[in-house]
Design an enzyme around this catalytic site. Structure first.
Site, short mmCIF file in Angstrom:
data_model
loop_
_atom_site.label_atom_id
_atom_site.label_comp_id
_atom_site.label_asym_id
_atom_site.label_seq_id
_atom_site.Cartn_x
_atom_site.Cartn_y
_atom_site.Cartn_z
N LYS A 1 0.82 -1.22 0.00
CA LYS A 1 0.00 0.00 0.00
C LYS A 1 0.86 1.27 0.00
O LYS A 1 2.08 1.21 0.22
CB LYS A 1 -0.91 -0.03 1.22
CG LYS A 1 -1.94 -1.16 1.19
CD LYS A 1 -2.92 -1.01 2.35
CE LYS A 1 -3.94 -2.12 2.36
NZ LYS A 1 -4.97 -1.90 3.38
N ASN B 1 -2.16 -0.11 6.92
CA ASN B 1 -1.68 -1.43 7.38
C ASN B 1 -0.79 -2.13 6.36
O ASN B 1 -0.72 -3.35 6.29
CB ASN B 1 -2.84 -2.31 7.85
CG ASN B 1 -3.84 -2.60 6.76
OD1 ASN B 1 -3.71 -2.09 5.64
ND2 ASN B 1 -4.83 -3.41 7.05
N GLU C 1 -9.63 -9.58 -7.92
CA GLU C 1 -8.71 -8.48 -7.65
C GLU C 1 -7.55 -8.46 -8.65
O GLU C 1 -7.13 -7.39 -9.11
CB GLU C 1 -8.21 -8.58 -6.21
CG GLU C 1 -9.32 -8.28 -5.21
CD GLU C 1 -8.97 -8.59 -3.77
OE1 GLU C 1 -7.84 -9.02 -3.48
OE2 GLU C 1 -9.86 -8.42 -2.90
N HIS D 1 -2.07 -5.47 1.42
CA HIS D 1 -3.37 -6.12 1.24
C HIS D 1 -3.13 -7.49 0.60
O HIS D 1 -2.26 -7.62 -0.26
CB HIS D 1 -4.27 -5.29 0.32
CG HIS D 1 -5.45 -6.04 -0.19
ND1 HIS D 1 -6.63 -6.14 0.52
CD2 HIS D 1 -5.63 -6.79 -1.31
CE1 HIS D 1 -7.48 -6.89 -0.14
NE2 HIS D 1 -6.91 -7.30 -1.27
N TYR E 1 -12.42 -2.18 -3.54
CA TYR E 1 -13.01 -2.14 -2.20
C TYR E 1 -14.54 -2.09 -2.22
O TYR E 1 -15.16 -1.62 -1.26
CB TYR E 1 -12.42 -0.95 -1.43
CG TYR E 1 -10.99 -1.19 -0.99
CD1 TYR E 1 -10.64 -2.32 -0.24
CD2 TYR E 1 -9.97 -0.30 -1.33
CE1 TYR E 1 -9.33 -2.54 0.16
CE2 TYR E 1 -8.65 -0.53 -0.92
CZ TYR E 1 -8.35 -1.66 -0.17
OH TYR E 1 -7.06 -1.89 0.24
#
Ligand code: CMP
Length: 156
Positions: free
Chosen positions: A13, A116, A130, A119, A53
């Protein structure tokens, strides 16, 4: 325990890219024996972010999540390995870094849940969906090569 060769989608990310941690996190995945069969640094479009998302649309953190994933480049990857979906998520640790196991990527590198670090898909079905958001699956997967471990097994 089942042993399935699987592919999963992984994205480093924006916080990982901005903090210069890509190499360290890629190393964790490679050290575990996973095979990276596609990798691309890109700036996520609004359409890609919303598609990725979609399941979180309507949640209080959704707008921030979409904004964050577009805030700096990501490093998108397709990873192959035995039970890759569950195993990669195990190495990542829990979504909330405060709850992630000691030694997991998120416990070691992530400051807060919104940043975080990484992913990974939560199922084989999500992985297929995805991967297709970020890669041309007919052209961009490098499938015609073997890892050192695969070569050693072939030579036995
Ligand atoms: P990721 O694995 O990318 O999947 C969805 C993301 O939403 C998740 O990691 C977190 O970054 C984020 N997320 C999930 N729950 C929350 C929450 N309660 N508050 C903020 N961000 C969240």
């Amino acid at each position: 325990m089942k042993i399935e060769m699987e592919r999963t989608f992984v994205a480093l990310k924006p916080d990982t890219v901005q903090r210069g941690l890509m190499g360290k996190i890629i190393t964790r995945l490679e050290d575990k024996g996973f095979k990276i069969i596609a990798m691309k640094m890109l700036e996520v479009s609004k359409e890609q972010a919303e598609d990725h998302y979609a399941e979180h649309k309507g949640k209080p953190f959704y707008d921030g999540l979409v904004k964050f994933i577009m805030s700096a480049p990501i490093l998108a990857m397709v990873i192959e390995g035995v039970n890759a979906v569950a195993e990669v998520r195990h190495i990542l640790g829990a979504t909330d870094p405060d709850k992630a196991d000691v030694g997991s990527i998120r416990a070691d590198f992530s400051p807060i849940m919104a940043c975080n670090s990484i992913h990974a898909s939560d199922s084989v079905e999500s992985a297929k969906r995805e991967m297709a958001i970020y890669f041309d699956l007919d052209k961009e997967l490098c499938t015609n090569w073997k890892t050192m471990m695969e070569l050693v097994i072939d030579a036995r």
